[in-house]
Design a protein around this motif. Structure first.
Motif, PDB file in Angstrom:
ATOM      1  N   GLN A 132       7.134 -26.036  15.951  1.00  0.00           N
ATOM      2  CA  GLN A 132       8.157 -27.066  16.117  1.00  0.00           C
ATOM      3  C   GLN A 132       8.802 -27.402  14.770  1.00  0.00           C
ATOM      4  O   GLN A 132      10.027 -27.560  14.684  1.00  0.00           O
ATOM      5  N   GLN A 188      13.412 -20.905  24.706  1.00  0.00           N
ATOM      6  CA  GLN A 188      13.542 -21.544  26.016  1.00  0.00           C
ATOM      7  C   GLN A 188      12.662 -20.861  27.061  1.00  0.00           C
ATOM      8  O   GLN A 188      12.090 -21.522  27.935  1.00  0.00           O
ATOM      9  N   ARG A 236       9.181 -22.071  26.431  1.00  0.00           N
ATOM     10  CA  ARG A 236       9.096 -23.471  26.850  1.00  0.00           C
ATOM     11  C   ARG A 236       8.994 -23.576  28.369  1.00  0.00           C
ATOM     12  O   ARG A 236       8.216 -24.365  28.902  1.00  0.00           O
TER      13      ARG A 236
END
Length: 115
Positions: free
Chosen positions: A28, A83, A86
């Protein structure tokens, strides 16, 4: 050409990111750092547009617009991979929650007296 090596290294790093098992605070932080660097780089290129052409020439790319396109492709690949990872993480969390709810309901039904 140096640009080909840099693009190849960037794509390999994206591949390693895809293969990494779990998201962490470190990934992150790296993602945020990359975003901040991209924003700062964008501001600098807007203020000094000739810098893009100079950088492209240094890397062996014909024009600055080509370099910008290559950077955009690498950034989009990174975004798509992020993405995807995720989405997989969210799907796993949803599956785990659904299983836990089903087990709790079954346990509650076993303890509830029938009439």
């Amino acid at each position: 050409m140096p640009s080909q090596w840099l693009l190849l290294i960037a794509l390999i790093l994206i591949s390693f990111y895809l293969l990494k098992s779990k998201p962490s605070a470190k990934t992150q932080a790296v993602r945020r750092l990359v975003l901040i660097l991209a924003l700062v780089g964008g501001v600098i290129l807007v203020i000094v547009p000739d810098l893009l052409f100079s950088t492209a020439s240094l890397l062996g790319v014909k024009e600055g617009s080509d370099l910008l396109l290559y950077l955009f492709i690498v950034a989009m690949m990174f975004y798509i991979v992020h993405q995807y990872r995720r989405m997989l993480s969210i799907d796993k969390t949803n599956t785990d929650l659904a299983r836990e709810i089903a087990l709790l309901r079954a346990e509650l039904d076993d303890k509830t007296p029938t009439r």
